[in-house]
Write a protein that holds these residues in place. Sequence first.
Motif, PDB file in Angstrom:
ATOM      1  N   LYS A  29     -26.414 -51.299  -8.410  1.00 44.11           N
ATOM      2  CA  LYS A  29     -27.828 -51.005  -8.166  1.00 44.11           C
ATOM      3  C   LYS A  29     -27.979 -50.106  -6.936  1.00 44.11           C
ATOM      4  N   HIS A  30     -27.199 -50.415  -5.885  1.00 39.27           N
ATOM      5  CA  HIS A  30     -27.274 -49.632  -4.655  1.00 39.27           C
ATOM      6  C   HIS A  30     -26.766 -48.208  -4.889  1.00 39.27           C
ATOM      7  N   ASN A  31     -25.689 -48.099  -5.647  1.00 40.58           N
ATOM      8  CA  ASN A  31     -25.135 -46.771  -5.939  1.00 40.58           C
ATOM      9  C   ASN A  31     -26.120 -45.918  -6.740  1.00 40.58           C
ATOM     10  N   LYS A  32     -26.840 -46.565  -7.660  1.00 42.82           N
ATOM     11  CA  LYS A  32     -27.858 -45.844  -8.432  1.00 42.82           C
ATOM     12  C   LYS A  32     -28.983 -45.362  -7.525  1.00 42.82           C
ATOM     13  N   LEU A  33     -29.322 -46.209  -6.543  1.00 40.01           N
ATOM     14  CA  LEU A  33     -30.361 -45.825  -5.579  1.00 40.01           C
ATOM     15  C   LEU A  33     -29.946 -44.580  -4.795  1.00 40.01           C
ATOM     16  N   LEU A  34     -28.691 -44.575  -4.354  1.00 33.37           N
ATOM     17  CA  LEU A  34     -28.187 -43.442  -3.571  1.00 33.37           C
ATOM     18  C   LEU A  34     -28.239 -42.136  -4.368  1.00 33.37           C
ATOM     19  N   LYS A  35     -27.986 -42.247  -5.673  1.00 31.17           N
ATOM     20  CA  LYS A  35     -27.972 -41.056  -6.533  1.00 31.17           C
ATOM     21  C   LYS A  35     -29.367 -40.685  -7.043  1.00 31.17           C
ATOM     22  N   SER A  36     -30.308 -41.592  -6.881  1.00 34.90           N
ATOM     23  CA  SER A  36     -31.658 -41.357  -7.395  1.00 34.90           C
ATOM     24  C   SER A  36     -32.346 -40.212  -6.661  1.00 34.90           C
ATOM     25  N   THR A  37     -33.251 -39.548  -7.353  1.00 39.69           N
ATOM     26  CA  THR A  37     -34.055 -38.472  -6.739  1.00 39.69           C
ATOM     27  C   THR A  37     -35.432 -38.988  -6.323  1.00 39.69           C
ATOM     28  N   LYS A  42     -36.176 -45.047  -2.744  1.00 38.71           N
ATOM     29  CA  LYS A  42     -35.138 -45.201  -1.724  1.00 38.71           C
ATOM     30  C   LYS A  42     -35.736 -45.746  -0.420  1.00 38.71           C
ATOM     31  N   TYR A  43     -36.872 -45.205  -0.049  1.00 40.26           N
ATOM     32  CA  TYR A  43     -37.528 -45.602   1.204  1.00 40.26           C
ATOM     33  C   TYR A  43     -37.883 -47.085   1.192  1.00 40.26           C
ATOM     34  N   GLN A  44     -38.501 -47.525   0.109  1.00 38.31           N
ATOM     35  CA  GLN A  44     -38.888 -48.939  -0.003  1.00 38.31           C
ATOM     36  C   GLN A  44     -37.654 -49.843  -0.031  1.00 38.31           C
ATOM     37  N   ALA A  45     -36.614 -49.384  -0.713  1.00 35.28           N
ATOM     38  CA  ALA A  45     -35.370 -50.162  -0.772  1.00 35.28           C
ATOM     39  C   ALA A  45     -34.728 -50.247   0.612  1.00 35.28           C
ATOM     40  N   ALA A  46     -34.742 -49.136   1.361  1.00 34.63           N
ATOM     41  CA  ALA A  46     -34.174 -49.121   2.713  1.00 34.63           C
ATOM     42  C   ALA A  46     -34.923 -50.095   3.624  1.00 34.63           C
ATOM     43  N   LEU A  47     -36.254 -50.102   3.508  1.00 31.29           N
ATOM     44  CA  LEU A  47     -37.055 -51.043   4.305  1.00 31.29           C
ATOM     45  C   LEU A  47     -36.719 -52.487   3.933  1.00 31.29           C
ATOM     46  N   ASN A  56     -26.064 -51.888   7.015  1.00 25.57           N
ATOM     47  CA  ASN A  56     -25.168 -50.865   6.462  1.00 25.57           C
ATOM     48  C   ASN A  56     -25.808 -50.132   5.291  1.00 25.57           C
ATOM     49  N   ARG A  57     -26.365 -50.898   4.357  1.00 20.80           N
ATOM     50  CA  ARG A  57     -27.001 -50.271   3.191  1.00 20.80           C
ATOM     51  C   ARG A  57     -28.279 -49.551   3.582  1.00 20.80           C
ATOM     52  N   ALA A  58     -29.017 -50.151   4.514  1.00 17.47           N
ATOM     53  CA  ALA A  58     -30.243 -49.497   4.981  1.00 17.47           C
ATOM     54  C   ALA A  58     -29.906 -48.132   5.586  1.00 17.47           C
ATOM     55  N   LEU A  59     -28.840 -48.088   6.379  1.00 14.36           N
ATOM     56  CA  LEU A  59     -28.443 -46.833   7.017  1.00 14.36           C
ATOM     57  C   LEU A  59     -28.063 -45.767   6.004  1.00 14.36           C
ATOM     58  N   GLN A  60     -27.374 -46.180   4.946  1.00 11.94           N
ATOM     59  CA  GLN A  60     -26.967 -45.217   3.914  1.00 11.94           C
ATOM     60  C   GLN A  60     -28.182 -44.528   3.304  1.00 11.94           C
ATOM     61  N   LEU A  61     -29.234 -45.304   3.092  1.00 12.19           N
ATOM     62  CA  LEU A  61     -30.454 -44.735   2.512  1.00 12.19           C
ATOM     63  C   LEU A  61     -31.246 -43.933   3.548  1.00 12.19           C
ATOM     64  N   PHE A  62     -31.340 -44.477   4.773  1.00 11.48           N
ATOM     65  CA  PHE A  62     -32.050 -43.750   5.831  1.00 11.48           C
ATOM     66  C   PHE A  62     -31.394 -42.394   6.076  1.00 11.48           C
ATOM     67  N   ASP A  63     -30.074 -42.371   5.978  1.00  3.70           N
ATOM     68  CA  ASP A  63     -29.337 -41.132   6.229  1.00  3.70           C
ATOM     69  C   ASP A  63     -29.746 -40.027   5.253  1.00  3.70           C
ATOM     70  N   VAL A  64     -29.857 -40.370   3.968  1.00  6.70           N
ATOM     71  CA  VAL A  64     -30.221 -39.359   2.971  1.00  6.70           C
ATOM     72  C   VAL A  64     -31.716 -39.051   2.995  1.00  6.70           C
ATOM     73  N   LEU A  65     -32.500 -39.956   3.597  1.00  6.49           N
ATOM     74  CA  LEU A  65     -33.953 -39.749   3.646  1.00  6.49           C
ATOM     75  C   LEU A  65     -34.400 -38.915   4.842  1.00  6.49           C
ATOM     76  N   GLN A  66     -33.534 -38.783   5.860  1.00 10.57           N
ATOM     77  CA  GLN A  66     -33.934 -38.071   7.078  1.00 10.57           C
ATOM     78  C   GLN A  66     -34.377 -36.644   6.770  1.00 10.57           C
ATOM     79  N   ALA A  67     -33.587 -35.940   5.973  1.00  6.66           N
ATOM     80  CA  ALA A  67     -33.933 -34.554   5.638  1.00  6.66           C
ATOM     81  C   ALA A  67     -35.150 -34.500   4.716  1.00  6.66           C
ATOM     82  N   ALA A  68     -35.214 -35.446   3.775  1.00  6.48           N
ATOM     83  CA  ALA A  68     -36.309 -35.452   2.791  1.00  6.48           C
ATOM     84  C   ALA A  68     -37.667 -35.704   3.440  1.00  6.48           C
ATOM     85  N   TYR A  69     -37.679 -36.532   4.500  1.00  3.36           N
ATOM     86  CA  TYR A  69     -38.948 -36.915   5.122  1.00  3.36           C
ATOM     87  C   TYR A  69     -39.197 -36.225   6.467  1.00  3.36           C
TER      88      TYR A  69
END
Length: 275
Positions: A29-37, A42-47, A56-69
């Motif tokens: 489920k987490h891997n699918k989130l990381l690949k999701s567009t 992703k933001y809600q899942a990270a929160l 650890n998982r929150a950071l993985q999502l926050f990392d990919v969201l920094q550029a997007a947001y």
Amino acid sequence: IMYFCTMRKTSIYIIIVIALFLTLVSCNKHNKLLKSTDNELKYQAALSYYEKKDYNRALQLFDVLQAAYRGKPQGEEVAFLTAECYYNMKDYNIASHYYKRFVVNYPFSKKAEPSLFRSACCYYLDSPNISLDQTETYTAISELQSFVDLYPQSELVDSANVIIDTLRYKLQEKDFNTCMLYYKMEEYQAAITSFESYMREYPTTVHREEIMNYMVLTYLRYAENSVVSKQRERYELALEKYNTLIYMYPESKYISQLEPTIEKIKLELSNIKTK
């Protein structure tokens, strides 16, 4: 008994299998989130991960969201929680970097003040054992003082000042240990210089009475190991320190302890005068 033991082993096996299955499902489920567009997903899942302390998982999502947001309202929260994740994971060096970056990027945010404080606290939390190099301690004091200067009306100023006092006391103790190390190593000239320097730098130290006791003993040892032409001066300095101790601390426990030492010094001075 064998039946119950077998049942118990079976139950444990089933629990392990279920746990492994749930972990696998969660990972997928987490891997699918990381690949999701879907960035909002992703933001809600990270929160959610953050609230559950799964940093650890929150950071993985926050990392990919920094550029997007970046430049968007969610960007501020992502940037701040990224620093918070590292802080809660006790990775203080990286946490301090992200807190500072947050303050630079969002200087007017309500979280800028606590972020700068947290950044300084990271150096405090990384401050090593008293016997080690204290670079982080000096940096922590400097960073906390900068925070106090920048936010003098902050509710966090009292906490910052308490931490500064704690760190300064730590440095005092390290310097005192250095003085005592010279004394124990019988490096009497270095010990005297260190004791004098220490009392100038820390005039209100709790070790002043103790240091004056050691200075009497140090001057005695120094005189005993000096050439004859220097002995009188150094014995007299030992007496001078003793008299200062009596004047400043008339009830000091060291006064009676030093009496045999003082008698010895007076005898040596008497012998020098008769030569």
